[in-house]
Design a protein around this motif. Sequence first.
Motif, mmCIF file in Angstrom:
data_model
loop_
_atom_site.group_PDB
_atom_site.id
_atom_site.type_symbol
_atom_site.label_atom_id
_atom_site.label_comp_id
_atom_site.label_asym_id
_atom_site.label_seq_id
_atom_site.Cartn_x
_atom_site.Cartn_y
_atom_site.Cartn_z
ATOM 1 N N SER B 15 -27.570 -55.698 21.228
ATOM 2 C CA SER B 15 -28.035 -55.860 19.853
ATOM 3 C C SER B 15 -28.605 -54.566 19.286
ATOM 4 O O SER B 15 -28.391 -54.250 18.133
ATOM 5 C CB SER B 15 -29.035 -56.999 19.764
ATOM 6 N N GLN B 16 -29.313 -53.793 20.114
ATOM 7 C CA GLN B 16 -29.812 -52.522 19.589
ATOM 8 C C GLN B 16 -28.658 -51.608 19.191
ATOM 9 O O GLN B 16 -28.665 -51.003 18.140
ATOM 10 C CB GLN B 16 -30.647 -51.760 20.623
ATOM 11 N N PHE B 17 -27.679 -51.533 20.092
ATOM 12 C CA PHE B 17 -26.594 -50.604 19.811
ATOM 13 C C PHE B 17 -25.735 -51.094 18.657
ATOM 14 O O PHE B 17 -25.283 -50.307 17.838
ATOM 15 C CB PHE B 17 -25.776 -50.357 21.066
ATOM 16 N N ILE B 18 -25.562 -52.399 18.576
ATOM 17 C CA ILE B 18 -24.811 -52.924 17.434
ATOM 18 C C ILE B 18 -25.541 -52.579 16.151
ATOM 19 O O ILE B 18 -24.942 -52.196 15.158
ATOM 20 C CB ILE B 18 -24.602 -54.449 17.557
ATOM 21 N N SER B 19 -26.869 -52.675 16.175
ATOM 22 C CA SER B 19 -27.571 -52.395 14.924
ATOM 23 C C SER B 19 -27.546 -50.909 14.576
ATOM 24 O O SER B 19 -27.475 -50.562 13.403
ATOM 25 C CB SER B 19 -28.998 -52.934 14.956
ATOM 26 N N ILE B 20 -27.575 -50.048 15.580
ATOM 27 C CA ILE B 20 -27.439 -48.621 15.268
ATOM 28 C C ILE B 20 -26.073 -48.390 14.629
ATOM 29 O O ILE B 20 -25.954 -47.734 13.583
ATOM 30 C CB ILE B 20 -27.571 -47.764 16.543
ATOM 31 N N PHE B 21 -25.088 -48.981 15.259
ATOM 32 C CA PHE B 21 -23.735 -48.872 14.734
ATOM 33 C C PHE B 21 -23.677 -49.418 13.306
ATOM 34 O O PHE B 21 -23.148 -48.787 12.396
ATOM 35 C CB PHE B 21 -22.785 -49.660 15.643
ATOM 36 N N LEU B 22 -24.293 -50.588 13.116
ATOM 37 C CA LEU B 22 -24.255 -51.250 11.818
ATOM 38 C C LEU B 22 -24.943 -50.415 10.735
ATOM 39 O O LEU B 22 -24.448 -50.286 9.619
ATOM 40 C CB LEU B 22 -24.946 -52.612 11.949
ATOM 41 N N MET B 23 -26.109 -49.855 11.098
ATOM 42 C CA MET B 23 -26.844 -49.066 10.117
ATOM 43 C C MET B 23 -26.068 -47.795 9.768
ATOM 44 O O MET B 23 -25.997 -47.395 8.609
ATOM 45 C CB MET B 23 -28.217 -48.687 10.671
ATOM 46 N N ALA B 24 -25.497 -47.143 10.792
ATOM 47 C CA ALA B 24 -24.700 -45.942 10.534
ATOM 48 C C ALA B 24 -23.523 -46.315 9.650
ATOM 49 O O ALA B 24 -23.205 -45.629 8.674
ATOM 50 C CB ALA B 24 -24.208 -45.338 11.844
ATOM 51 N N PHE B 25 -22.934 -47.454 9.971
ATOM 52 C CA PHE B 25 -21.801 -47.922 9.172
ATOM 53 C C PHE B 25 -22.220 -48.199 7.732
ATOM 54 O O PHE B 25 -21.607 -47.715 6.782
ATOM 55 C CB PHE B 25 -21.215 -49.188 9.806
ATOM 56 N N LEU B 26 -23.316 -48.955 7.568
ATOM 57 C CA LEU B 26 -23.755 -49.320 6.214
ATOM 58 C C LEU B 26 -24.120 -48.084 5.394
ATOM 59 O O LEU B 26 -23.820 -48.005 4.213
ATOM 60 C CB LEU B 26 -24.948 -50.277 6.280
ATOM 61 N N ALA B 27 -24.797 -47.137 6.057
ATOM 62 C CA ALA B 27 -25.190 -45.922 5.332
ATOM 63 C C ALA B 27 -23.959 -45.247 4.757
ATOM 64 O O ALA B 27 -23.900 -44.933 3.563
ATOM 65 C CB ALA B 27 -25.946 -44.975 6.256
ATOM 66 N N ILE B 28 -22.953 -45.049 5.597
ATOM 67 C CA ILE B 28 -21.751 -44.357 5.125
ATOM 68 C C ILE B 28 -20.922 -45.268 4.215
ATOM 69 O O ILE B 28 -20.370 -44.826 3.215
ATOM 70 C CB ILE B 28 -20.905 -43.870 6.329
ATOM 71 N N PHE B 29 -20.886 -46.536 4.546
ATOM 72 C CA PHE B 29 -20.138 -47.496 3.736
ATOM 73 C C PHE B 29 -20.639 -47.480 2.291
ATOM 74 O O PHE B 29 -19.867 -47.363 1.345
ATOM 75 C CB PHE B 29 -20.311 -48.894 4.348
ATOM 76 N N ILE B 30 -21.949 -47.580 2.139
ATOM 77 C CA ILE B 30 -22.502 -47.616 0.784
ATOM 78 C C ILE B 30 -22.414 -46.247 0.132
ATOM 79 O O ILE B 30 -22.070 -46.124 -1.041
ATOM 80 C CB ILE B 30 -23.955 -48.131 0.814
ATOM 81 N N TYR B 31 -22.679 -45.208 0.927
ATOM 82 C CA TYR B 31 -22.631 -43.871 0.339
ATOM 83 C C TYR B 31 -21.240 -43.569 -0.209
ATOM 84 O O TYR B 31 -21.083 -43.156 -1.353
ATOM 85 C CB TYR B 31 -23.043 -42.818 1.361
ATOM 86 N N THR B 32 -20.230 -43.784 0.638
ATOM 87 C CA THR B 32 -18.875 -43.461 0.182
ATOM 88 C C THR B 32 -18.346 -44.512 -0.780
ATOM 89 O O THR B 32 -17.563 -44.210 -1.663
ATOM 90 C CB THR B 32 -17.898 -43.370 1.370
ATOM 91 N N GLY B 33 -18.808 -45.760 -0.620
ATOM 92 C CA GLY B 33 -18.331 -46.826 -1.495
ATOM 93 C C GLY B 33 -18.859 -46.673 -2.905
ATOM 94 O O GLY B 33 -18.089 -46.541 -3.858
ATOM 95 N N VAL B 34 -20.183 -46.646 -3.028
ATOM 96 C CA VAL B 34 -20.766 -46.462 -4.359
ATOM 97 C C VAL B 34 -20.445 -45.055 -4.856
ATOM 98 O O VAL B 34 -20.180 -44.833 -6.033
ATOM 99 C CB VAL B 34 -22.292 -46.718 -4.331
ATOM 100 N N GLY B 35 -20.422 -44.106 -3.916
ATOM 101 C CA GLY B 35 -20.051 -42.735 -4.281
ATOM 102 C C GLY B 35 -18.629 -42.692 -4.816
ATOM 103 O O GLY B 35 -18.346 -42.046 -5.822
#
Lengths: 235, 752
Positions: B15-35
Amino acid sequence: MKREIIRFQNVTREYDAGNHVLKALDNVSFAIGEGEFVVILGPSGAGKSTLLNLLGGMDYATSGEIIVNDKNIVGLSDDKLTEYRAEHVGFVFQFYNLIPTLTALENIALTKKIVKNPIDAKEVLELVDLSDHANQFPAQLSGGEQQRVSIARAVAKNPTMLLCDEPTGALDSETGVIVLEMLQKLCRVRGKTVIIVTHNSVLSEAADRVIRIKNGKIREVSKNPAPKAIREVSW
Amino acid sequence: MLTRKMFRDMGCHKSQFISIFLMAFLAIFIYTGVGGEWRGLQKSVDEYYETSNLADIFVYGNNITKEQEMAVLNLEGVTDVARRMELSATILNEKTLYLYFVEDDNISKPYIAAGSTFDLNDTEGLWLDKRFADSNGIKVGDTINATVSGLKFSKTVRGLIYFPEQVYESGSDSMQPDFSKFGYAYLSYKAFPVPDYLTYSTLLIKGDVQEGAVAEALDNQYSVYLEKKDHASVSMFQNEVSQHKMMGDIFPVVFLLIALLTMMTTMTRLVSNQRIQIGTLKALGFKKGAITWHYVAYGFALSLFGAVLGLILGPLIIPRLFLPSMSSFYTIPKWQIASNEPVYYAVSIALVLLCTAVSFLACRRHLSETPADTLRPKAPKAIRHGLFERTRLWVKIGFNAQWNIRDATRNKIRSFMAIVGVFGCTTLIVCALSMNDAMNDLKKWQYETVNIYESKLQLDSTITDEQIQNIMTDVSGEAIIEESIEIRYKSNKKTGTLRVTDGTTLIVPTDYRMNPIILPTKGVSITGKVSEALGVKKGEVLEWHIYGDSDWHESVVSAIYREPVNQGITMNREQFEKYGFKWKPTAILSARTVSGKYDGVESITLTSESIKGWDELTEAVFIMVYLLIVAAAILSVVVLYNLGLLSFTEMERSLATLKVMGLKSGNLRNLLLTQNLWFSVIGFAFGIPGGLKLTEIICSYSGESFDFPISSHPRTLLISFVFTFGLSIIVNLMFSSKIRRLNMVEALKAME
């Protein structure tokens, strides 16, 4: 024998080990009297700990009866087992298992959360000669001191019996002797039933009753007519 | 072999690693998506402005002569100029068609969507607003009959166009463009019906020049000088873009921080739990570099996978969510998505490097020890008695509180993170709900409190006093004047609306709390936004002039009132006439639903339709609100669950001990719940002002004409409370089964 307080009647504990069934305890029967100083002896893997866990209400027997104070504890629900542990069992662990964030005194006072009328924490601490260390955290105590706090914590609940799993296993021999003396004193002076699991056969000289166990079976249950004091045992 | 160990370790700390993965994903997902969304908007509009050669400066006057045009062209920095005539025509009874008669089509060229290319020699042709044509069923080849100031003429539709000055069509009375009611058309000056009366009202300038120079070239014979960035269509769109940009910049940072914090705590714990293993590896002869890389690879691999996935999915999904509402509001020939920008890769690489660096920092300490030291069990962390523990209260608070206070202070980073997590969650949820509230409040304020008329009849400039009187009697109306003005205070300038009332009851001035107030009869009253933008206060003097009239007037500010969408000045008829103006109403308000046809009435706006328009306009905001709520939920569950898991793992031995001693599962659960609730309370307390502040920031990006009523509704607070604490308790419940299943025997067996 004094009043019988514990009886194992044809107790078997099986583990499912993948492709075969492992019998950790195989049809074990014995009895222990009130206020006895009992040593359970046996080599590694003999089933000592399983026996202790069953008696401590931490594990379930596959079959048989375990009578404590005239009540069978086999088949009790989780909640009932928890009540049983709270009321009857005082554990002393090999690695003390003190709560690291609580001081010595607080570790003992913890029993207030568990039973209604525990012995006063300060009083018990005095019993184990640690009144001076009341406000120290486990990390600030030596191994022997930690084990004595752990014993005090077990005693504070005023349980029917003290179950000790290799209580000196992590201690040097001199400190071990002090701890064992403490346990013997509790038995002799306070009349507590003390059950110690160990692989150190020397301890049998000090016991009222010795239960030898091997490969999950009882090899011998012997009564010691003249148990020695801990100090007299040749270490 | 170490790689295999890495994957197995990851399995153990799923769960920790999934959440690190998820947060890294969300950060880039939103950055590039909204960007990808806002950059796409920016790119679309930039290209549109570029290819259509949109004017840099708009100068409006009464009659701009050829000489003046040449004088401006000769100014240094000016590369091109063009004149055009702009006027409003009525077609199909009461629809408004804004006409551009151009002398040349070199600047602000239309984009031809259908039909033939623009021909300057076409005297009978007209190029029509495509969206107006579409919603009115007009096709190329159709004939349009129009009326300008009572003069009737007809033209043939040669083509359908988009116009760079009409990306946002602000022609109608409501915020939401109504393509069926308002449109524009592009014509040659040769098509002007009465050539003798052709005067040019607008001068378009390309190039870089100061107002002073232009003013001199024109002999001050002009009324408005407008730079491109201040043009209503341009600035409206730009505000929208910068609002999206801000969201796209803020949220990824939040997720990145969470990813880094999770990384830090997880790696520190993983490494300190594995120090014996590390020592063994060292003793076996693994080089320090190899072991270091092994642990650093966790951070590297997870953030890399997350970033790559975000990079792929972000621009693919998010822009499509916004497109429908954006394209219903703005008109651009081609909508683009910026899915492949160098900055995305740069940010992704930076994120991966950061995560890698953090995991390096987390394990560096243990890795630099000697194998012998590493193999020895770690010395327990020293604890000291805090000040609080010396007080009497300490004994009274009981075991549960004592335990949790010690645990929290001993694990400061973890506690801090938990608070930050809850804070983030509350901030997002409060912001989402407050934005929703603000939108609804604004609607209520505008259409139920301020504008209590049902119909607004926009009057033609040719209407006679007698016609006005007749209409007023017929609809029980009230006449007002509304003019676009420019307001000046010291060196600050702002555009706004001048409203002249004459015993008007259907427009109610209010204060910020939406309570009706009565404006003083002397002097002028200004809206709060004007006061803020210009820095002018009650009792001070400001200047203003009506667009189309170059005379400035001075007025004393006698009151400040607030209005949600219309910013400007209000005065009564008496004051207005003192400046020498004639009372000539521009609109009639009526409490009734007016549907009839009246001579001299250009258009009728019904409030019920405006409300519909407003609802459509706010659609984009609601998409954002939903995104925020989802983000808030993910954020808090991930953070709280992780931290719960961390503390659970750390306390497992203690919990098992307590369980063996006979403490009930319920008590153990309360033990864990207590801390969670404390952190939730603290995070929540900070999150409310945080959320309101965030709402304020977001609303401030919606342009100067809006005055958003931001307040904390009890309902919003209640929902946020239930949401935050509900999640906190749900996360806690996830652990209660773990407590029940806690294997006492296993947990107590050995140290490592």
